[in-house]
Design a protein around this motif. Structure first.
Motif, PDB file in Angstrom:
ATOM      1  N   UNK A 199      -3.934   3.441  -4.785  1.00 27.65           N
ATOM      2  CA  UNK A 199      -4.087   2.000  -4.984  1.00 27.65           C
ATOM      3  C   UNK A 199      -2.930   1.233  -4.349  1.00 27.65           C
ATOM      4  N   UNK A 200      -1.781   1.885  -4.176  1.00 31.84           N
ATOM      5  CA  UNK A 200      -0.642   1.213  -3.557  1.00 31.84           C
ATOM      6  C   UNK A 200      -0.913   0.888  -2.090  1.00 31.84           C
ATOM      7  N   UNK A 201      -1.637   1.765  -1.406  1.00 29.68           N
ATOM      8  CA  UNK A 201      -2.035   1.456  -0.031  1.00 29.68           C
ATOM      9  C   UNK A 201      -2.944   0.230  -0.001  1.00 29.68           C
ATOM     10  N   UNK A 202      -3.860   0.162  -0.962  1.00 25.50           N
ATOM     11  CA  UNK A 202      -4.772  -0.983  -1.023  1.00 25.50           C
ATOM     12  C   UNK A 202      -4.019  -2.273  -1.338  1.00 25.50           C
ATOM     13  N   UNK A 203      -3.005  -2.184  -2.201  1.00 25.09           N
ATOM     14  CA  UNK A 203      -2.213  -3.366  -2.523  1.00 25.09           C
ATOM     15  C   UNK A 203      -1.593  -3.968  -1.268  1.00 25.09           C
ATOM     16  N   UNK A 204      -1.130  -3.100  -0.381  1.00 27.10           N
ATOM     17  CA  UNK A 204      -0.503  -3.588   0.848  1.00 27.10           C
ATOM     18  C   UNK A 204      -1.540  -4.049   1.869  1.00 27.10           C
ATOM     19  N   UNK A 205      -2.544  -3.223   2.111  1.00 26.71           N
ATOM     20  CA  UNK A 205      -3.493  -3.508   3.183  1.00 26.71           C
ATOM     21  C   UNK A 205      -4.488  -4.611   2.836  1.00 26.71           C
ATOM     22  N   UNK A 206      -4.876  -4.704   1.557  1.00 24.60           N
ATOM     23  CA  UNK A 206      -5.885  -5.686   1.166  1.00 24.60           C
ATOM     24  C   UNK A 206      -5.292  -6.942   0.539  1.00 24.60           C
ATOM     25  N   UNK A 207      -4.162  -6.799  -0.143  1.00 28.09           N
ATOM     26  CA  UNK A 207      -3.598  -7.924  -0.878  1.00 28.09           C
ATOM     27  C   UNK A 207      -2.280  -8.426  -0.304  1.00 28.09           C
ATOM     28  N   UNK A 208      -1.728  -7.711   0.679  1.00 27.99           N
ATOM     29  CA  UNK A 208      -0.469  -8.142   1.272  1.00 27.99           C
ATOM     30  C   UNK A 208       0.737  -7.933   0.384  1.00 27.99           C
ATOM     31  N   UNK A 209       0.645  -6.993  -0.572  1.00 24.85           N
ATOM     32  CA  UNK A 209       1.741  -6.712  -1.493  1.00 24.85           C
ATOM     33  C   UNK A 209       2.482  -5.451  -1.061  1.00 24.85           C
ATOM     34  N   UNK A 210       3.801  -5.489  -1.114  1.00 27.38           N
ATOM     35  CA  UNK A 210       4.615  -4.335  -0.740  1.00 27.38           C
ATOM     36  C   UNK A 210       5.196  -3.685  -1.993  1.00 27.38           C
ATOM     37  N   UNK A 211       4.685  -2.532  -2.401  1.00 31.83           N
ATOM     38  CA  UNK A 211       5.209  -1.871  -3.606  1.00 31.83           C
ATOM     39  C   UNK A 211       6.610  -1.297  -3.364  1.00 31.83           C
ATOM     40  N   UNK A 212       7.519  -1.616  -4.258  1.00 34.63           N
ATOM     41  CA  UNK A 212       8.871  -1.057  -4.234  1.00 34.63           C
ATOM     42  C   UNK A 212       9.069  -0.164  -5.447  1.00 34.63           C
ATOM     43  N   UNK A 213       9.896   0.847  -5.270  1.00 36.95           N
ATOM     44  CA  UNK A 213      10.250   1.764  -6.353  1.00 36.95           C
ATOM     45  C   UNK A 213      11.580   1.322  -6.948  1.00 36.95           C
ATOM     46  N   UNK A 214      11.597   1.046  -8.244  1.00 38.27           N
ATOM     47  CA  UNK A 214      12.779   0.515  -8.917  1.00 38.27           C
ATOM     48  C   UNK A 214      13.596   1.657  -9.520  1.00 38.27           C
ATOM     49  N   UNK A 215      14.063   2.561  -8.656  1.00 39.21           N
ATOM     50  CA  UNK A 215      14.843   3.702  -9.125  1.00 39.21           C
ATOM     51  C   UNK A 215      15.363   4.467  -7.909  1.00 39.21           C
ATOM     52  N   UNK A 216      16.453   5.198  -8.100  1.00 37.23           N
ATOM     53  CA  UNK A 216      16.983   6.039  -7.027  1.00 37.23           C
ATOM     54  C   UNK A 216      17.850   7.126  -7.643  1.00 37.23           C
ATOM     55  N   UNK A 217      17.604   8.371  -7.261  1.00 43.44           N
ATOM     56  CA  UNK A 217      18.396   9.490  -7.760  1.00 43.44           C
ATOM     57  C   UNK A 217      18.316  10.639  -6.762  1.00 43.44           C
ATOM     58  N   UNK A 218      19.203  11.600  -6.922  1.00 43.61           N
ATOM     59  CA  UNK A 218      19.185  12.768  -6.053  1.00 43.61           C
ATOM     60  C   UNK A 218      18.296  13.857  -6.640  1.00 43.61           C
ATOM     61  N   UNK A 219      17.631  14.623  -5.794  1.00 45.95           N
ATOM     62  CA  UNK A 219      17.619  14.538  -4.336  1.00 45.95           C
ATOM     63  C   UNK A 219      16.827  13.331  -3.852  1.00 45.95           C
ATOM     64  N   UNK A 220      17.412  12.605  -2.907  1.00 47.12           N
ATOM     65  CA  UNK A 220      16.774  11.395  -2.396  1.00 47.12           C
ATOM     66  C   UNK A 220      15.447  11.719  -1.723  1.00 47.12           C
ATOM     67  N   UNK A 221      15.291  12.952  -1.269  1.00 49.18           N
ATOM     68  CA  UNK A 221      14.024  13.355  -0.648  1.00 49.18           C
ATOM     69  C   UNK A 221      12.857  13.320  -1.632  1.00 49.18           C
ATOM     70  N   UNK A 222      13.139  13.161  -2.932  1.00 54.27           N
ATOM     71  CA  UNK A 222      12.052  12.951  -3.891  1.00 54.27           C
ATOM     72  C   UNK A 222      11.283  11.667  -3.588  1.00 54.27           C
ATOM     73  N   UNK A 223      11.857  10.811  -2.748  1.00 49.21           N
ATOM     74  CA  UNK A 223      11.164   9.581  -2.362  1.00 49.21           C
ATOM     75  C   UNK A 223      10.012   9.844  -1.395  1.00 49.21           C
ATOM     76  N   UNK A 224      10.031  10.983  -0.712  1.00 47.30           N
ATOM     77  CA  UNK A 224       9.027  11.237   0.325  1.00 47.30           C
ATOM     78  C   UNK A 224       7.592  11.189  -0.194  1.00 47.30           C
ATOM     79  N   UNK A 225       7.260  11.851  -1.317  1.00 47.53           N
ATOM     80  CA  UNK A 225       5.881  11.731  -1.801  1.00 47.53           C
ATOM     81  C   UNK A 225       5.533  10.323  -2.256  1.00 47.53           C
TER      82      UNK A 225
END
Length: 269
Positions: free
Chosen positions: A77-103
């Motif tokens: 649904x996050x892809x649809x939010x951007x492509x259909x509604x013009x919304x950019x989903x952001x993740x409000x968190x950051x921790x190591x390993x930073x590569x956990x952001x990839x999925x």
């Protein structure tokens, strides 16, 4: 491995397309410690009157403390939010390993925001920071200096992961946000200097410097923008303060004296 759980239908609006005005450009910020979605208004794209839209959602995002990049995610649904509604989903968190952001990126997340509380939780609940912290202290760094080196490393690594989105959108998306020290909330000049320092040491085109919208820091926003630094304005609790932030952003652009302001952007929430 980071994972996204079910996103329920927004309420009270029947759909985002009905609720949001056509030309609004907004970022959706997901807070993993609550069920809230926060709006970040893109000041660079929309300077009209701002209306808030409360959403109730069951979205939960978890960032584990284990190693591994996770598995590629399917369309969400996050892809649809951007492509259909013009919304950019952001993740409000950051921790190591930073590569956990990839999925999460594969699932449609298009940016990350952080703050001191997020880093406090990350460093205190994981041993992923221990080796670097020990090396810094043994090298003679004081605790606060060591903390900022840990933060800068995570922000730089996250910026690298979001760089393809930043490049693909010509600077319209793919940002990572890092906040100045909360001790500076009532210090105009201190906030300006801290923002300049963070921008310099992170040294990534897709970094946002987060500044709180306190009375003392609104003038800081103007000066930081005037220095060509993109800003994420946070902790806005009234329409009057939104208007002051918009004025600070526009005044900063005018004061910059630059002929190319295409890379000086701002969001506010």
């Amino acid at each position: 491995m980071a994972s996204i759980f079910k996103l329920s239908t927004p309420s009270p609006a029947a759909s985002l397309s009905e609720a949001l005005r056509p030309r609004d450009s907004r970022f959706l910020s997901f807070n993993p410690s609550s069920n809230a979605i926060n709006y970040k208004i893109n000041l660079s794209a929309s300077l009209r009157s701002i209306h808030s839209l409360p959403l109730k959602t069951s979205l939960r995002i978890k960032c584990s403390q284990t190693d591994g990049n996770g598995s590629p995610a399917k369309r969400t649904v996050l892809h649809d939010l951007y492509e259909k509604e013009g919304q950019s989903p952001w993740y409000d968190n950051l921790c190591r390993p930073v590569t956990d952001l990839l999925p999460l990126i594969a699932s449609g997340v298009r940016g990350v925001t952080s703050n001191p509380a997020i880093f406090q939780k990350a460093t205190s609940s994981s041993n992923a920071y221990n080796d670097q912290f020990r090396e810094l202290v043994q090298a003679g760094k004081d605790i606060e200096s060591a903390y900022w080196e840990l933060v800068v490393k995570d922000i730089q690594d996250a910026c690298k992961l979001f760089e393809p989105i930043y490049d693909q959108t010509d600077g319209g998306d793919g940002y990572v946000s890092v906040e100045v020290s909360p001790r500076l909330a009532d210090d105009t000049e201190g906030t300006i200097e801290a923002a300049k320092w963070l921008h310099k040491v992170v040294d990534r085109p897709n970094v946002y410097i987060k500044i709180p919208a306190t009375e003392a820091c609104v003038p800081s926003i103007k000066e930081v923008i005037a220095n060509g630094i993109s800003v994420n304005v946070t902790l806005i609790f009234s329409l009057a303060r939104y208007e002051a932030v918009i004025d600070a952003y526009l005044d900063g652009l005018e004061a910059s004296g630059s002929n190319d302001l295409s890379r000086v952007t701002s969001v506010a929430s």
